[in-house]
Design an enzyme around this catalytic site. Structure first.
Site, PDB file in Angstrom:
ATOM      1  CG  ASP A  69      -7.314   2.900   2.401  1.00  0.00           C
ATOM      2  OD1 ASP A  69      -8.280   2.713   1.620  1.00  0.00           O
ATOM      3  OD2 ASP A  69      -6.998   4.030   2.812  1.00  0.00           O
ATOM      4  CE  LYS A  87      -2.116   2.187   3.371  1.00  0.00           C
ATOM      5  NZ  LYS A  87      -2.986   2.585   4.495  1.00  0.00           N
TER       6      LYS A  87
END
Length: 366
Positions: free
Chosen positions: A280, A261
């Protein structure tokens, strides 16, 4: 979708930066021109191409501060600048408060704002592919993806891991304070971002004392890893702009503390990987609501993160990261009230509802 890019300014990270203790001659020789009363000039971007509240307080950068009603200030290399919009005015203006070369500040600012990419063209393309996006874009025009210095972006997102905005900002402010002081605006201090060499002289213990916790070892470890790169860490980071997305993500994930991420955020916000999609829990909810309704209720895993990113690219194409950014911004509390007042069901919403997956704007929640 791209306009001709203005000549890129020199690498921000490689500019001369100050040491921890007073004084190095090179820094003292750096000529900084500080202005008195601000002189504002029109920027080559209208409000439809750049809306400040949809760009700066959206988690892309934590170094820019709100210094007026619709005004944000920050440093780009050695340039301290402000951007502002007046209510009801379609123009965006900028002011150079401090710079080594005021004429170069506008070039650096336009590069930082990814100004060669036309939002109007992107939004039109996305709207043709997704009716819901078209509805959102009517009310959230001007949300841009920034083109930050890679080192600056990397360090910020190392600070952001499992953290809250207030603490991230405090940590980023500490790192920034290690750089050359450029000036104060509205009570905020602004600094040029410190170099790798300067960062290397801060110990893990000093970062921990400043409240970085376990992230301290990631920052010192990453700085050390970058310094060992052939040709230097700054050049290595800039070279990622010439690689494909998967190789870029893989390369970034070799750095301490960088997972998929964080790597996707750095890729999207600093190294021209426009199809990068940081996944996310917020983006996961967006994806399961609109793109992958069959996965609603499933637990987000690394494998599903990849599937979400692929779904965005399949839907929106090579600039999927820009589409994801606007959809993410639409989930922020500050934007929800506005969107609720404009809420109209679209063909995509109705389709999702038929599948039992609530899809009205009113249902959007982080």
């Amino acid at each position: 979708m791209k306009r001709p890019r203005a000549p890129s300014p020199p690498s921000i990270s490689t500019a001369a930066k100050p040491p921890l203790s007073p004084p190095a001659t090179p820094i003292l020789k750096q000529k900084l021109h500080r202005t008195g009363k601000p002189n504002w000039f029109p920027l080559k971007l209208t409000q439809t191409e750049l809306t400040l509240p949809l760009t700066f307080p959206t988690g892309q950068t934590f170094r820019w501060k709100k210094t007026g009603e619709i005004q944000y200030s920050g440093s780009i290399g050695p340039h301290l600048v402000s951007l502002r919009q007046r209510p009801g005015d379609d123009t965006v203006s900028y002011c150079v408060h401090c710079s080594t070369n005021p004429k170069a500040a506008e070039v650096a600012l336009l590069d930082f704002l990814n100004s060669e990419i036309s939002l109007a063209e992107l939004w039109s393309d996305f709207s043709n592919k997704d009716p819901r996006f078209g509805e959102l874009a009517k009310h959230l025009r001007g949300a841009r993806v920034l083109r930050q210095d890679p080192l600056e972006c990397l360090i910020q997102f190392l600070c952001s891991s499992n953290n809250n905005i207030a603490r991230i900002t405090k940590m980023v402010d500490f790192v920034s304070s290690l750089g050359l002081h450029l000036g104060d605006i509205d009570g905020f201090e602004f600094h040029q971002f410190p170099s790798l060499d300067r960062l290397s002289r801060v110990s893990e213990q000093e970062f921990r004392k400043a409240g970085f916790g376990y992230r301290a070892k990631y920052i010192t470890g990453t700085v050390s890893a970058l310094q060992s790169k052939p040709g230097g860490g700054d050049e290595w980071l800039l070279s990622l702009r010439k690689m494909d997305l998967q190789d870029t993500i893989a390369a970034l994930c070799t750095l301490p503390g960088v997972g998929p991420k964080v790597a996707a955020c750095i890729a999207l916000f600093s190294v021209d990987q426009h199809s990068a999609v940081p996944v996310d829990t917020h983006v996961w909810k967006i994806a399961t609501r609109y793109l992958l309704p069959d996965l609603a209720g499933a637990k987000l895993t690394h494998k599903l993160c990849s599937r979400v990113a692929e779904a965005f690219v399949s839907k929106y194409g090579e600039y999927a990261g820009w589409a994801q950014t606007l959809l993410f911004i639409a989930e922020l509390p500050a934007q929800k009230a506005l969107l609720q007042s404009f809420s109209q069901p679209t063909e995509l919403d109705e389709s999702a509802e038929r599948k039992g997956n609530e899809a009205s704007f009113d249902a959007m929640r982080p």
